[in-house]
Motif scaffolding. Sequence first.
Motif, PDB file in Angstrom:
ATOM      1  N   ILE A 104       0.712  -0.937  -0.373  1.00 37.99           N
ATOM      2  CA  ILE A 104      -0.401  -0.085  -0.222  1.00 37.99           C
ATOM      3  C   ILE A 104       0.730   1.325  -0.073  1.00 37.99           C
ATOM      4  O   ILE A 104       1.618   0.781   0.439  1.00 37.99           O
ATOM      5  CB  ILE A 104      -0.585  -0.023   1.208  1.00 37.99           C
ATOM      6  CG1 ILE A 104      -2.079  -1.091   1.866  1.00 37.99           C
ATOM      7  CG2 ILE A 104      -2.106   1.532   1.130  1.00 37.99           C
ATOM      8  CD1 ILE A 104      -2.480  -1.178   2.541  1.00 37.99           C
ATOM      9  N   VAL A 160      -4.900   4.809   8.388  1.00 38.08           N
ATOM     10  CA  VAL A 160      -4.192   3.073   7.756  1.00 38.08           C
ATOM     11  C   VAL A 160      -4.266   2.554   8.902  1.00 38.08           C
ATOM     12  O   VAL A 160      -4.320   1.673   9.171  1.00 38.08           O
ATOM     13  CB  VAL A 160      -2.404   4.055   7.106  1.00 38.08           C
ATOM     14  CG1 VAL A 160      -2.196   2.739   6.939  1.00 38.08           C
ATOM     15  CG2 VAL A 160      -3.086   3.908   5.776  1.00 38.08           C
ATOM     16  N   VAL A 170       3.351  -0.857   4.319  1.00 36.88           N
ATOM     17  CA  VAL A 170       3.037   0.547   4.085  1.00 36.88           C
ATOM     18  C   VAL A 170       3.854   1.227   3.496  1.00 36.88           C
ATOM     19  O   VAL A 170       5.085   1.133   4.336  1.00 36.88           O
ATOM     20  CB  VAL A 170       1.978   0.760   4.616  1.00 36.88           C
ATOM     21  CG1 VAL A 170       1.804   2.210   4.800  1.00 36.88           C
ATOM     22  CG2 VAL A 170       1.009   0.188   5.330  1.00 36.88           C
ATOM     23  N   ALA A 174      -2.328   8.408   5.890  1.00 32.29           N
ATOM     24  CA  ALA A 174      -1.334   7.740   6.724  1.00 32.29           C
ATOM     25  C   ALA A 174      -1.272   7.534   8.112  1.00 32.29           C
ATOM     26  O   ALA A 174      -1.715   6.232   9.101  1.00 32.29           O
ATOM     27  CB  ALA A 174      -0.312   7.328   6.014  1.00 32.29           C
ATOM     28  N   SER A 213       0.579   5.470   0.577  1.00 34.78           N
ATOM     29  CA  SER A 213      -0.407   6.549   1.170  1.00 34.78           C
ATOM     30  C   SER A 213       0.177   7.429   1.205  1.00 34.78           C
ATOM     31  O   SER A 213       1.144   8.056   1.733  1.00 34.78           O
ATOM     32  CB  SER A 213      -0.807   6.214   2.588  1.00 34.78           C
ATOM     33  OG  SER A 213      -2.290   7.010   2.940  1.00 34.78           O
TER      34      SER A 213
END
Length: 312
Positions: free
Chosen positions: A96, A107, A125, A103, A98
Amino acid sequence: MFDLHRLRLLRELKHRGTLAAVAAALSYAPSSVSQQLSQLEAEVGVPLLEPVGRRVRLTPQAEILVAHTEAVLERLERAEADIAASLTDLTGTLRIASFQTAALALVPTALGLLRDRHPRLRVHVTQMEPERSLPALQARDFDLVLAEEYPGSPNPRPAELEQEDLLDDPLHLALPRSADTGDADGPTAALRSLADRPWALEPEGTAARHWAMTLCRNAGFDPDVRFETTDLLLHRRLVEQEHAAAFLPDLVWDGHPPTVPLRRLPRGQGTRRISTVIRRGRGRHPAIQACRAALREAVALRRAVALRSEQT
């Protein structure tokens, strides 16, 4: 029949721009990439690359091949999704990207939901702005991107990407307390009153910067930009310490009360849209579906917390 591996190298070259970038992304030697593309040219029987200075660009015939390669890869994405859907347990890695405020505000909650429901799914992430993450999604560096769109500055929507709206995030003018003169004269007047103040804006070349400059110019001035960063938490701190004015979204407060005066923006300019973006053909993959569901639930939980806060 053309070699799919070589076709993918040609596609990577279109998206990454240079042979060196393709080699670095795929952990190959540049000479190996060049050799593979030369073999593809021999298979096709026409030139696929032409020199432009120290770089190369795709010929019209290469662009045709890349378009067909995109279709093949989309079909393979669907096959991968169907196989994953046939399994009883969700495993593998979901990558992912972001931007910062999503975030921070969305997230972590989504990650907690995914961890509880799918403990064998590994989620990676990366914080990255849409200007970089969306091209990286096309280049297959990520599986899902959290992107933002500012009023009048929509993101490009290539045919190979699919976008699903997640939430609308209100935007506000954030003022140093010493500059707070109330909101009686309306949003344009509030903006104009800050014409001689320092500003914190995102860097040039970003959609947020273009949107902010348009707002200020419509109010009759060019902002004195003293601070340039994509870090909206730093924007907030600069306003709190009375070093600058800024434009701040609701997500930057992460459910907490604002710590600086906020003013409305002109009509039609007060909301940015946040969405999830994936490659076409991947929407049925269970990991994508689980992630999107977790993000929607994170949004709903945040709204519920904000509502309770307003009622107390």
